[in-house]
Design an enzyme around this catalytic site. Sequence first.
Site, PDB file in Angstrom:
ATOM      1  N   GLU A  93      52.755 -42.868  -8.763  1.00 37.13           N
ATOM      2  CA  GLU A  93      53.682 -41.761  -9.029  1.00 37.13           C
ATOM      3  C   GLU A  93      55.150 -42.130  -8.977  1.00 37.13           C
ATOM      4  O   GLU A  93      55.958 -41.516  -9.661  1.00 37.13           O
ATOM      5  CB  GLU A  93      53.497 -40.606  -8.003  1.00 37.13           C
ATOM      6  CG  GLU A  93      52.194 -39.906  -8.068  1.00 37.13           C
ATOM      7  CD  GLU A  93      51.247 -40.439  -7.024  1.00 37.13           C
ATOM      8  OE1 GLU A  93      50.449 -39.653  -6.534  1.00 37.13           O
ATOM      9  OE2 GLU A  93      51.297 -41.636  -6.707  1.00 37.13           O
ATOM     10  N   ASP A 148      48.343 -40.854  -5.415  1.00 36.83           N
ATOM     11  CA  ASP A 148      48.050 -40.477  -4.029  1.00 36.83           C
ATOM     12  C   ASP A 148      46.618 -39.951  -3.892  1.00 36.83           C
ATOM     13  O   ASP A 148      46.011 -39.474  -4.855  1.00 36.83           O
ATOM     14  CB  ASP A 148      49.043 -39.415  -3.547  1.00 36.83           C
ATOM     15  CG  ASP A 148      50.441 -39.999  -3.343  1.00 36.83           C
ATOM     16  OD1 ASP A 148      50.569 -41.232  -3.280  1.00 36.83           O
ATOM     17  OD2 ASP A 148      51.404 -39.213  -3.270  1.00 36.83           O
ATOM     18  N   ASP A 176      45.337 -37.329  -2.332  1.00 28.49           N
ATOM     19  CA  ASP A 176      45.020 -35.909  -2.173  1.00 28.49           C
ATOM     20  C   ASP A 176      44.696 -35.288  -3.530  1.00 28.49           C
ATOM     21  O   ASP A 176      44.619 -35.970  -4.544  1.00 28.49           O
ATOM     22  CB  ASP A 176      46.169 -35.176  -1.468  1.00 28.49           C
ATOM     23  CG  ASP A 176      47.484 -35.301  -2.238  1.00 28.49           C
ATOM     24  OD1 ASP A 176      47.479 -35.880  -3.337  1.00 28.49           O
ATOM     25  OD2 ASP A 176      48.516 -34.819  -1.729  1.00 28.49           O
ATOM     26  N   GLU A 198      46.472 -33.310  -5.456  1.00 30.56           N
ATOM     27  CA  GLU A 198      47.552 -33.443  -6.447  1.00 30.56           C
ATOM     28  C   GLU A 198      47.497 -34.819  -7.098  1.00 30.56           C
ATOM     29  O   GLU A 198      47.645 -34.958  -8.314  1.00 30.56           O
ATOM     30  CB  GLU A 198      48.921 -33.222  -5.786  1.00 30.56           C
ATOM     31  CG  GLU A 198      49.168 -31.814  -5.272  1.00 30.56           C
ATOM     32  CD  GLU A 198      49.234 -30.772  -6.375  1.00 30.56           C
ATOM     33  OE1 GLU A 198      49.772 -31.068  -7.450  1.00 30.56           O
ATOM     34  OE2 GLU A 198      48.721 -29.658  -6.151  1.00 30.56           O
ATOM     35  N   TYR A 255      49.680 -42.320   4.768  1.00 30.71           N
ATOM     36  CA  TYR A 255      49.909 -41.202   3.847  1.00 30.71           C
ATOM     37  C   TYR A 255      50.310 -39.953   4.609  1.00 30.71           C
ATOM     38  O   TYR A 255      49.732 -39.623   5.643  1.00 30.71           O
ATOM     39  CB  TYR A 255      48.653 -40.947   3.021  1.00 30.71           C
ATOM     40  CG  TYR A 255      48.888 -39.998   1.883  1.00 30.71           C
ATOM     41  CD1 TYR A 255      49.900 -40.251   0.957  1.00 30.71           C
ATOM     42  CD2 TYR A 255      48.119 -38.846   1.731  1.00 30.71           C
ATOM     43  CE1 TYR A 255      50.135 -39.384  -0.084  1.00 30.71           C
ATOM     44  CE2 TYR A 255      48.342 -37.976   0.687  1.00 30.71           C
ATOM     45  CZ  TYR A 255      49.353 -38.243  -0.222  1.00 30.71           C
ATOM     46  OH  TYR A 255      49.599 -37.375  -1.256  1.00 30.71           O
ATOM     47  N   ARG A 270      50.475 -36.637   3.693  1.00 39.00           N
ATOM     48  CA  ARG A 270      49.882 -35.308   3.505  1.00 39.00           C
ATOM     49  C   ARG A 270      48.445 -35.368   4.015  1.00 39.00           C
ATOM     50  O   ARG A 270      47.550 -35.854   3.326  1.00 39.00           O
ATOM     51  CB  ARG A 270      49.934 -34.881   2.033  1.00 39.00           C
ATOM     52  CG  ARG A 270      51.280 -34.300   1.655  1.00 39.00           C
ATOM     53  CD  ARG A 270      51.251 -33.608   0.305  1.00 39.00           C
ATOM     54  NE  ARG A 270      51.336 -34.532  -0.786  1.00 39.00           N
ATOM     55  CZ  ARG A 270      52.470 -35.014  -1.300  1.00 39.00           C
ATOM     56  NH1 ARG A 270      53.634 -34.636  -0.778  1.00 39.00           N
ATOM     57  NH2 ARG A 270      52.455 -35.863  -2.307  1.00 39.00           N
ATOM     58  N   HIS A 323      42.014 -38.994   5.586  1.00 39.67           N
ATOM     59  CA  HIS A 323      41.065 -39.241   6.663  1.00 39.67           C
ATOM     60  C   HIS A 323      41.707 -39.863   7.887  1.00 39.67           C
ATOM     61  O   HIS A 323      41.029 -40.337   8.764  1.00 39.67           O
ATOM     62  CB  HIS A 323      39.936 -40.128   6.135  1.00 39.67           C
ATOM     63  CG  HIS A 323      39.373 -39.624   4.856  1.00 39.67           C
ATOM     64  ND1 HIS A 323      38.687 -38.424   4.771  1.00 39.67           N
ATOM     65  CD2 HIS A 323      39.424 -40.114   3.591  1.00 39.67           C
ATOM     66  CE1 HIS A 323      38.322 -38.218   3.507  1.00 39.67           C
ATOM     67  NE2 HIS A 323      38.766 -39.216   2.776  1.00 39.67           N
TER      68      HIS A 323
END
Length: 861
Positions: free
Chosen positions: A4, A77, A79, A81, A285, A287, A330
């Site tokens: 991203e 990423d 997640d 999104e 990460y 989020r 996780h």
Amino acid sequence: MIVESPAKAKTIEKILGSDFEVKSCYGHIRDLEKEDMGIDLKNGYKPKYIVSEDKERVVKELQSLAKKSGEVWLATDEDREGEAISWHLCEVLGLDPLTTKRIVFHEITKPAIQKAVANPRTVNMDLVNAQQARRILDRIVGFEISPILWRKMSMRNNLSAGRVQSVAVRLIVEREREINNFTSQSSFRIEALFQAADINGKRVSFKAEGPERLKDANSAQEYLDKCINATYSVKDIQVKPAKKSPAAPFTTSTLQQEASRKLGYSVSRTMQIAQKLYENGHITYMRTDSVNLSDTALEAAKNAIHKQYGEKYHQHRKFQNKNESAQEAHEAIRPTDMNATSVSDPNEYRLYELIWKRTMASQMADAQLERTIAKIGVSTQPDPLTATGEVLKFDGFLKVYSEGRDDEDGEEENEGMLPQLNIGQGLDLQEMLATERFTRPQPRYTVASLVKKLEELGIGRPSTYAPTISTIQQRTYVERRDKEGVKRIFQVLSLKNGEVTQRKETENTGAEKAKLFPTDLGMVVTDFLSEHFQRVMDYSFTAKIEEEFDQIAQGREQWNKMIDEFYHPFHETVEHTMETAGRIKGERVLGNDPESGKPVIARLGRFGPMIQIGSTEDEEKPRFATLKTNQSIETINLEDALDLFKLPFSLGVYQDKEVVIGAGRFGPYVKWGEQFISIPRGEDPIGVDMDRAIALIAEKQQADAPVGFYEGKPVTKGKGRFGPFIKWEDLYVNVPRAYNFDALSQSDIDELISKKLEKESNRYIRQWEAEKIAIENGRWGPFIRFGKKMLKLDKKEDGTRYAAEDVADISLEDVKKMIVQQLPDAFEKKEKKAVKKAASGAPKKTAAKKAAVKKSAPKKK
């Protein structure tokens, strides 16, 4: 490989070497079309996506590289999104999501990236569908409710509603009303001060508290009167061990809360810095719902603690998630290198340090305490007093970190040590106080406590908190601001030397810092939505929707079936509300104006909350006044409302110029001749007298005095909405932090102005001032400036962009053609306005005559 962000691409490319070229797609590349909501409601809610205009160049570049490459890997990423971005890339680049390699990792470190490359998977469509379901449902709610607000309120069309944002505003509105409706009750707290010898024989003071609060001053007086000739002795002593345990490592929510409490960061700022820390390989990460730490991280934390603090400070801990549906990642947010106590970037340092300390503390030993409770008997009272003391025996995790607290948690008891006491020991009373104390309402939400509440209710997810809180502030439904306290008198009764006396003292109460306040607009919109869209505004329903998204992410529910079950009853409510709901007035009658007898109404106008005296149906026009920042339609009284009409008023003449106190769109001011001087925030303009006005004028004159000269002309300085600046003629120059603004030297001034002039000279390639058209040098090449708008230059015939030298001789007509292509009516507006003015000229005279007649009407009486 596509990721991203450029920073993430740079870090990963260093790790992977020459086998991979790592490119950035700069976040989401597609979004729903604006037309028809971007959703085909009759075809299973199929979304209609479009490549964002600002991403067209990026997409073309990626398409070109994809054709040349042997293989395309996706590393967005981990997640929902990120999964959706990977799927959109497959769609746009013509890749098969069933075979295209997709890798995920929790941290950008060499072992993690190499492990991910060795174990690629494909795009997880369940996660993609969960993201799509959220996006589609939120688009439906926003696009169907917002037009109702536009129709039913006399406001500009910047009103909006949202599934999560409207519920968040409701929380803040309800808390505000609880506070407004709260009636404080007073009671008296008994506190006795004694002296006893410590282990060194030195006499020290300690306090003991009464068994319960006394309801009023008479009860307090009776209690103290009974204690006048009493004796005091130690009846019981209990010494108990106690411990404090560390909090779990950070999740997204707890990081946002703690950064708000300890660093004063907004949620969006916290996430921006955390994103940079992650992309630069410093943290995992950011989020995540999980409090888990990997075995590798636990071992690394153990080694770092042993090395820095010693073996006795380590305690292995495995934290469990309360939320079973923790779906984002996780592992908790933690440093990738436990031995790195800081990072070099000053903007990232404070947040990184917070994450490092919290992670270390989570694997450290409990703090060991010894708590002493002494019961002190009073010969004339049935119930004993209680003295408590606490000693820290071993600091454990507190050596590194102590968790912040919210106002809601109440005040933490911070007890000191007690002297050595023995059962039966007599004590000397120094003084006994009965102090009046008042009950307090629940405090207003901070950003931290709002995030905590949303998480408790199951509303939203880690990725949604930051945009939600930003949106409700941008829409002016909520303000984050301070509130000044007010003076309050309280009673203190004192028993000393066998005599009871009374006195009154004052305290500052109600002061709040950086709290979330609903605006009148937020309250009115919340009331309307709660009345007509009860289901959407219901906390449990909003949480249930989040649970359904989780079910979709786990492949247990079909996304379009879930949307369908929501849409039909919702759309019926929308249609019914549009047809039957009345206009939103948001008004309150306060009483009548004593001078005219006309009604005084607090209401929401087109430009915000205001007070209106009179009605539009009256012969004489109504008068209007704007509410102050700290006033609200719901709580303002008649007296305060009428005070708003006292402005402007004249104080007299100072140095041959009239001094007037008034209020404008930027707040209250002193007008001295033609000069306007702001009255400091929080100061009541009604209370400004001539002496205060003269003091403000003198301060302004001092501030406006030249701080230097440039080319023989004076240079002044000031502070504006964008920070400190200096002004030379009509040129404003921002002063960077590298300069000492309070002590600018002449060389600083010369340097700042010359740099600005040089920059301005390179700014324009061509300029037509009369037409308000220019071609300017921009960051990405030349562009057209038309008034305040920035427009693109057409491409050349060969499809390439214009360089600065290509447009040096371009004609005005050619530039106008380019403007018209982007703004078809750009040069028609002026003509239309002129026609309107000419047409309305005659009636204006009649209107003026009518107004004059109206003004004289009262005199006939």
